[in-house]
Design an enzyme around this catalytic site. Structure first.
Site, PDB file in Angstrom:
ATOM      1  N   ALA A 292      32.589   3.704  19.461  1.00 38.83           N
ATOM      2  CA  ALA A 292      31.436   2.803  19.497  1.00 38.83           C
ATOM      3  C   ALA A 292      31.154   2.442  20.945  1.00 38.83           C
ATOM      4  O   ALA A 292      31.959   2.701  21.840  1.00 38.83           O
ATOM      5  CB  ALA A 292      31.716   1.543  18.675  1.00 38.83           C
ATOM      6  N   MET A 293      29.990   1.828  21.177  1.00 39.80           N
ATOM      7  CA  MET A 293      29.585   1.416  22.524  1.00 39.80           C
ATOM      8  C   MET A 293      28.892   0.070  22.447  1.00 39.80           C
ATOM      9  O   MET A 293      27.984  -0.131  21.645  1.00 39.80           O
ATOM     10  CB  MET A 293      28.655   2.471  23.139  1.00 39.80           C
ATOM     11  CG  MET A 293      28.080   2.078  24.494  1.00 39.80           C
ATOM     12  SD  MET A 293      29.384   1.795  25.717  1.00 39.80           S
ATOM     13  CE  MET A 293      28.555   0.628  26.808  1.00 39.80           C
ATOM     14  N   GLU A 294      29.287  -0.854  23.343  1.00 36.99           N
ATOM     15  CA  GLU A 294      28.921  -2.264  23.237  1.00 36.99           C
ATOM     16  C   GLU A 294      27.579  -2.630  23.834  1.00 36.99           C
ATOM     17  O   GLU A 294      27.367  -3.787  24.188  1.00 36.99           O
ATOM     18  CB  GLU A 294      29.997  -3.111  23.918  1.00 36.99           C
ATOM     19  CG  GLU A 294      30.136  -2.932  25.429  1.00 36.99           C
ATOM     20  CD  GLU A 294      31.147  -1.895  25.854  1.00 36.99           C
ATOM     21  OE1 GLU A 294      31.588  -1.910  27.012  1.00 36.99           O
ATOM     22  OE2 GLU A 294      31.501  -1.044  25.005  1.00 36.99           O
ATOM     23  N   ASN A 295      26.635  -1.706  23.958  1.00 37.14           N
ATOM     24  CA  ASN A 295      25.328  -2.038  24.544  1.00 37.14           C
ATOM     25  C   ASN A 295      24.880  -3.419  24.065  1.00 37.14           C
ATOM     26  O   ASN A 295      24.890  -3.706  22.869  1.00 37.14           O
ATOM     27  CB  ASN A 295      24.285  -1.004  24.115  1.00 37.14           C
ATOM     28  CG  ASN A 295      24.776   0.412  24.218  1.00 37.14           C
ATOM     29  OD1 ASN A 295      25.148   0.876  25.273  1.00 37.14           O
ATOM     30  ND2 ASN A 295      24.789   1.104  23.086  1.00 37.14           N
TER      31      ASN A 295
ATOM     32  N   HIS B 179      35.970  -5.301  18.021  1.00 37.98           N
ATOM     33  CA  HIS B 179      36.112  -4.885  19.417  1.00 37.98           C
ATOM     34  C   HIS B 179      34.764  -4.935  20.137  1.00 37.98           C
ATOM     35  O   HIS B 179      34.645  -5.510  21.229  1.00 37.98           O
ATOM     36  CB  HIS B 179      36.677  -3.464  19.454  1.00 37.98           C
ATOM     37  CG  HIS B 179      36.924  -2.930  20.829  1.00 37.98           C
ATOM     38  ND1 HIS B 179      38.178  -2.858  21.391  1.00 37.98           N
ATOM     39  CD2 HIS B 179      36.078  -2.430  21.775  1.00 37.98           C
ATOM     40  CE1 HIS B 179      38.100  -2.348  22.604  1.00 37.98           C
ATOM     41  NE2 HIS B 179      36.826  -2.078  22.860  1.00 37.98           N
ATOM     42  N   GLU B 180      33.738  -4.367  19.516  1.00 34.53           N
ATOM     43  CA  GLU B 180      32.431  -4.295  20.178  1.00 34.53           C
ATOM     44  C   GLU B 180      31.758  -5.658  20.265  1.00 34.53           C
ATOM     45  O   GLU B 180      31.064  -5.950  21.245  1.00 34.53           O
ATOM     46  CB  GLU B 180      31.531  -3.297  19.448  1.00 34.53           C
ATOM     47  CG  GLU B 180      32.095  -1.893  19.333  1.00 34.53           C
ATOM     48  CD  GLU B 180      32.569  -1.332  20.663  1.00 34.53           C
ATOM     49  OE1 GLU B 180      31.933  -1.617  21.705  1.00 34.53           O
ATOM     50  OE2 GLU B 180      33.587  -0.615  20.672  1.00 34.53           O
TER      51      GLU B 180
ATOM     52  N   GLU C 231      27.577   4.400  29.376  1.00 34.62           N
ATOM     53  CA  GLU C 231      28.853   4.078  30.023  1.00 34.62           C
ATOM     54  C   GLU C 231      29.677   5.346  30.225  1.00 34.62           C
ATOM     55  O   GLU C 231      29.793   6.144  29.307  1.00 34.62           O
ATOM     56  CB  GLU C 231      29.652   3.071  29.192  1.00 34.62           C
ATOM     57  CG  GLU C 231      30.849   2.517  29.949  1.00 34.62           C
ATOM     58  CD  GLU C 231      31.661   1.514  29.132  1.00 34.62           C
ATOM     59  OE1 GLU C 231      32.246   0.608  29.724  1.00 34.62           O
ATOM     60  OE2 GLU C 231      31.714   1.656  27.903  1.00 34.62           O
TER      61      GLU C 231
ATOM     62  N   HIS D 251      33.066  -7.560  23.163  1.00 41.54           N
ATOM     63  CA  HIS D 251      32.464  -7.100  24.416  1.00 41.54           C
ATOM     64  C   HIS D 251      31.184  -7.858  24.756  1.00 41.54           C
ATOM     65  O   HIS D 251      30.789  -7.891  25.929  1.00 41.54           O
ATOM     66  CB  HIS D 251      32.118  -5.622  24.325  1.00 41.54           C
ATOM     67  CG  HIS D 251      33.213  -4.704  24.782  1.00 41.54           C
ATOM     68  ND1 HIS D 251      33.875  -4.867  25.972  1.00 41.54           N
ATOM     69  CD2 HIS D 251      33.744  -3.585  24.207  1.00 41.54           C
ATOM     70  CE1 HIS D 251      34.770  -3.895  26.113  1.00 41.54           C
ATOM     71  NE2 HIS D 251      34.714  -3.107  25.056  1.00 41.54           N
TER      72      HIS D 251
END
Length: 1036
Positions: A432-435, A467-468, A297, A471
């Protein structure tokens, strides 16, 4: 940049050719001299002011959404074309004219005659050109109302000199991906990887090309196979790096409804940065271990495999990873099979994914350990980290299980995958990243150990996980169509992180943090350089830059306001309907309001109301005047800006701003927050309005209860006096959040000159009676900000007087604090804040107590001896001398606990030692003992100190090019670096220095919104000092 075309064609004006995505001059070709496969249809002529360097676009595949824009743009465009062409004719005709004049028997005409004659000829030829090219076209101020069909497209040239078939940065919609099969083999020794991708394509419109994204990939073979014949054909791949695109030209054309398979083989290096398919490292038993992870992203999937790398091009994915025996591989879906090639390598094949956007694809190859547990609904939840950190995984697993269950119930939609992995990555740019199904985290945002971490660490870890996981529904299941509506992803996830914790982790008391989040959003949104929630973006830098507090915090804030206005049940039904209606699809801003409006009990124009909050920049200030004689409340609204407006506000361009504001208020006659009958509402839709009070003898009113509305309140005259008196005499009549908001609004209004700074400061006197965390924290933040500005102006005597005042109102409360972890979360947070201020200001016994604890830790090297909530303060005091600083660095280098390492890093960055500070910055930049991902935090911390703020800015100037390489222009870390290292400047000389530096840049840095914000903040600081210094001196 201004390209200089070496051709007969006159140069195009800057605003028609510039685009910040270009890093080099594009080659162009005039397709007027090239045959076209398709005639240009009348509806295909478009004009794009800044999103492309190309003059005209239109392959017969897209229409403008707005015909009026098309007419107007075509008129402007054609006018410029005539000017260019007539210029060429003028030059040619001048030569002919001169030859005839000199060769004839007549006398030589005067220069004036030649010029006049040439001018007349040019005019005649120009008119003739108009008549020739625009038959029957009438120009009005709206443009040409008969669309021209003779415009010729200008296309760029590829890396090998051929015509690139697509001129725009956004991909065409003629071809869409249906499914990807991706096979990757990352080599963690040579640091490169090979790949193969097979893309199943559906032709949506007749086209002569397939255009998609690729960046940094060396494509070695490409074939295209019609599904009807299954006969593959080798095809040539054209590249246009400025747009990060590749294309395959086809002949004959691909017809609507046909299906094809595109196969591409390629290779690339693992990225040295923190995006794309990149390498990360960590120490394990004094050996460096390498892992490979992804961060796609917003647009880095193209760095790992050729793809249609835009959110709307959703597809399914089947992924295969080749790895060594001592590694594991992870991807979005659960593993299906593993096969051995007999040479020590294994290939893991994962199940076919759900339909999703490319930025959510993820894969990891590493040596990791995990803890797992299955939910009642059958989802396997796992937490992964490097082997030495297994003891820090358990809390994350516990929190994830609770949150997943809550979200499934609240949205009434089951989590659609069979597994959910949460993975801690040693090197990670974001939090963090919501993959989908494979969420990646910075280690500090996921790992937690109760024995040594603070209560604040626990709160932060839980919020990031919440949060993640949110998503997985908002962003993954339903995705914004384009990045202009990023807030639909991030605003919702931010709102849900607070909402979910209030429901299932009430002991973490996140309401005060949510309040600070709203203050933070409004601070940015009160600037001219802010932007609407839903805002147009095209270039890479523009897309990166909207990952900011507007998209996140403002988005969350208006959702809170909407929830309170509609009531929680209606809000829940509305967002549930939104998710169900758009499951696995893409949405625009208005889709959300349309879904909520369908809930039966919603009887207002939801779309019209919320457009005022999402399509306008900024927020309103509501002026309230209580007329006790007439028993009325007079209201008015206007856009709030911190910058002074010298002219009549009614003539300001902001005077046209109007919001539909859901007001909440209580009065003196019924002020019990716990009684619903006391809480009154009013929808303010006009510039002014009046509320007729039903109660009698109302002496005060308080609007925007608990600051749940995204607006500030200015109480006029006596209305304000009554509330200030209430604070002084009976502050508990208002909630703690309302008291915090009252303080915040006062200082914000003072910054814009709507009230005096003396009045705002006077409100803080009641703090001697205050014990609640929210108002105390907000007051300290406001006063400390002024203190640091004054200090950095060199006005040390005035700064000393302000510090004395701060310690006078909070000294008694500081003296009551103990050096322990006792109490509720709010009490522990308050203790941590107060003792940090006390030691920063060298108050009382704070330095002595902290030094004793630091020495105790230094001798025993046992963190359990320290109160966890106070570690940052203890480390900071201990690191004030060189010996202590070096010991903290030594412990930082050997420790495996990321939360504690972060506290040590902050302590080291607060040092007054210039040599240590400079070393810290450069070591992090070079990824030495300190990871590069920590550099923004180091610069932010050092910028707040009197010693460090100039060093931090000088570091940025001297290392700009390296910073650009490490962090993307426009990315959130880059925004933070620019903002933090300039935010303490308040002189015209510093403003000039910052402006000059950014103007001198040859890259796109000077055009960043973050730069404009930084300059505006310096101007605001200058304005504040010029207006308020004398008043501050008099008041103190």
């Amino acid at each position: 940049m201004d390209p200089h075309f070496q051709s007969e064609r006159a140069q195009l004006p800057r605003n028609m050719i510039e685009n910040s995505m270009f890093e080099e001059e594009p080659d162009v070709i005039d397709l007027a001299k090239e045959p076209r496969l398709h005639p240009l249809e009348p509806d295909d002529v478009e004009y794009e002011p800044r999103s492309s360097r190309l003059l005209v676009r239109g392959l017969g595949e897209h229409d403008l959404e707005d015909d009026e824009d098309d007419y107007e743009s075509s008129a402007r465009l054609l006018g410029m074309s005539f000017m260019n062409r007539s210029s060429n004719h003028r030059n040619n005709m001048s030569g002919v004219y001169n030859r005839e004049a000199s060769g004839g028997p007549c006398s030589v005409p005067s220069a004036r005659t030649v010029l006049v004659g040439a001018f007349v000829v040019v005019i005649i030829l120009s008119i003739a050109m108009v008549v020739y090219f625009l038959p029957k076209c009438t120009f009005t101020k709206e443009g040409c109302h008969k669309k021209n069909t003779t415009l010729m497209l200008i296309y760029p040239l590829t890396t090998n000199g051929q015509v690139f078939p697509w001129p725009k940065m956004r991909l065409p919609n003629a071809v869409v991906p249906v499914h990807y099969e991706i096979a990757l083999h990352p080599n963690l020794t040579t640091m490169n990887f090979t790949g193969f991708v097979q893309i199943s394509l559906l032709i949506k419109e007749d086209t002569n090309n397939i255009t998609l994204h690729s960046l940094g990939l060396k494509i070695t073979k490409a074939t295209l196979t019609p599904e009807a014949t299954s006969q593959p054909k080798d095809v040539k791949v054209l590249e246009y790096p400025p747009h990060q695109q590749i294309a395959i030209k086809v002949n004959p054309i691909l017809l609507k409804g046909e299906k094809y398979i595109l196969n591409l083989e390629y290779s690339a290096n693992l990225s040295d940065g923190l995006s794309g398919f990149y390498k990360s490292s960590y120490q394990d038993k004094n050996k460096t271990r390498i892992l490979a992870a992804t961060q796609f992203e917003p647009f880095a999937a193209r760095n790992a495999f050729p793809c249609f790398d835009e959110p709307a091009f959703k597809a399914t994915f089947t992924i295969k990873i080749t790895r060594e025996a001592d590694h594991i591989s992870l991807s979005n879906m659960q593993k299906n099979t593993t096969i051995s090639d007999g040479n020590g390598l294994f290939q893991d094949m994962f199940m076919k994914s759900v339909r999703m956007s490319t930025y959510l694809v993820a894969f990891i190859v590493a040596e990791l350990k995990n803890v797992s547990q299955e939910t009642a609904s059958g989802t396997l939840v796992s937490v992964y980290a490097v082997p030495d950190k297994m003891d820090q995984m358990h809390y994350a697993l516990e929190a994830a299980l609770k949150l997943l269950k809550f979200y499934e119930g609240y949205f009434n939609i089951s989590y659609p995958l069979k597994k959910l992995d949460l993975v801690a990555i040693p090197d990670f740019a974001a939090g963090a990243m919501e993959n989908w199904g494979l969420i990646t985290f910075r280690e500090i945002a996921l790992l937690y150990r109760e024995e040594t971490a603070s209560i604040l660490d626990k709160q932060i870890v839980t919020m990031v996980i919440a949060h993640e996981l949110a998503h997985q529904w908002f962003g993954n299941l339903v995705t914004m169509e384009w990045w202009n509506d990023l807030w639909l992803n991030e605003g919702f996830a931010t709102f849900m992180e607070f909402f979910s914790l209030e429901k299932i982790f009430p002991e973490l008391k996140v309401s005060d943090r949510f309040l600070q989040t709203r203050f933070k959003a409004m601070e940015k949104d009160s600037m001219n350089s802010s932007h609407p929630l839903s805002t147009r973006v095209e270039t890479a830098e523009q897309i990166e830059e909207i990952f900011d507090s507007i998209s996140y915090e403002k988005g969350a804030s208006i959702l809170l306001m909407l929830k309170d206005f509609l009531n929680e049940t209606v809000f829940q039904q509305g967002i549930g309907r939104y998710l169900n209606e758009h499951m696995y699809g893409n949405t625009k801003n208005e889709d959300l309001w349309n879904s909520i409006a369908k809930v039966k009990s919603v009887d207002l124009n939801m779309k019209e109301m919320m457009k005022t909050w999402t399509l306008q920049t900024g927020f309103p200030v509501v002026t309230v005047k209580l007329d006790t004689t007439a028993n009325k409340i007079h209201l008015s609204q206007e856009r709030f800006l911190r910058i002074s407006i010298s002219q009549d506000p009614s003539s300001s361009p902001d005077s046209s701003y109007l919001w539909h504001i859901p007001l909440t208020y209580i009065t003196s006659s019924c002020s019990n927050y716990t009684q619903p009958k006391c809480i009154k509402t009013w929808l303010l839709k006009n510039k002014t309005d009046t509320i007729d009070l039903k109660e009698t003898n109302v002496t005060w009113v308080k609007f925007n209860l608990n600051m749940s509305g995204y607006y500030i309140v200015h109480y006029d005259g006596n209305t304000s006096k009554e509330l200030i008196g209430l604070l002084q005499n009976n502050h508990l009549a208002l909630s703690d959040q309302d008291r915090a908001a009252f303080i915040n609004n006062a200082f914000v209004l003072a910054s814009a000159g709507k009230i005096s700074i003396r009045k705002a400061l006077s409100m803080t006197k009641y703090m001697k009676n205050e014990c609640s965390t929210a108002p105390i924290t907000e007051t300290l933040l406001q006063l400390d900000h002024i203190y640091r500005l004054v200090q950095k102006r060199g006005m040390l005597l005035l700064a000393g007087r302000l510090k004395k005042y701060i310690l006078n109102i909070f000294g008694d409360l500081i003296d009551q604090q103990t050096w322990s972890n006792n109490g509720s979360l709010s009490e522990r947070q308050l203790r941590s804040t107060l003792l940090a201020v006390a030691c920063d200001y060298n108050y009382g016994n704070c330095i002595q107590n902290a030094t004793e604890l630091f020495t105790k830790w230094k001798n025993a090297k046992d963190l359990s001896l320290l109160p966890t909530d106070l570690m940052t303060t203890i480390f900071s005091v201990g690191a004030r001398n060189i010996e202590g600083w070096e010991f903290v660095l030594q412990m930082y280098n050997h420790l495996q606990l990321d939360a504690e390492k972060n506290k040590m890093l902050i302590a080291m960055a607060k040092t007054n030692g210039a040599q240590q500070l400079i070393w810290l910055m450069y070591d992090s930049l070079q990824h030495g003992m300190i990871r590069t991902q920590e550099l923004p935090s180091i610069l932010a911390t050092s910028s707040r100190s009197l010693v460090g703020y100039l060093f931090a800015w000088d570091f940025v100037k001297e290392n700009w090019d390296n910073l650009v390489k490490k962090f993307h222009l426009g990315s959130f870390p880059f925004q933070a670096i620019i903002a933090e290292t300039t935010s303490q400047f308040s002189t015209k000389s510093h403003l000039s220095e910052v402006q000059t530096f950014f103007d001198s840049l040859t890259d796109e840095g000077s055009q960043l919104r973050a730069v404009q914000e930084a300059l505006e903040i310096i101007r605001l600081n200058i304005q504040w000092m010029d207006k308020n210094l004398k008043n501050l001196e008099m008041w103190l």
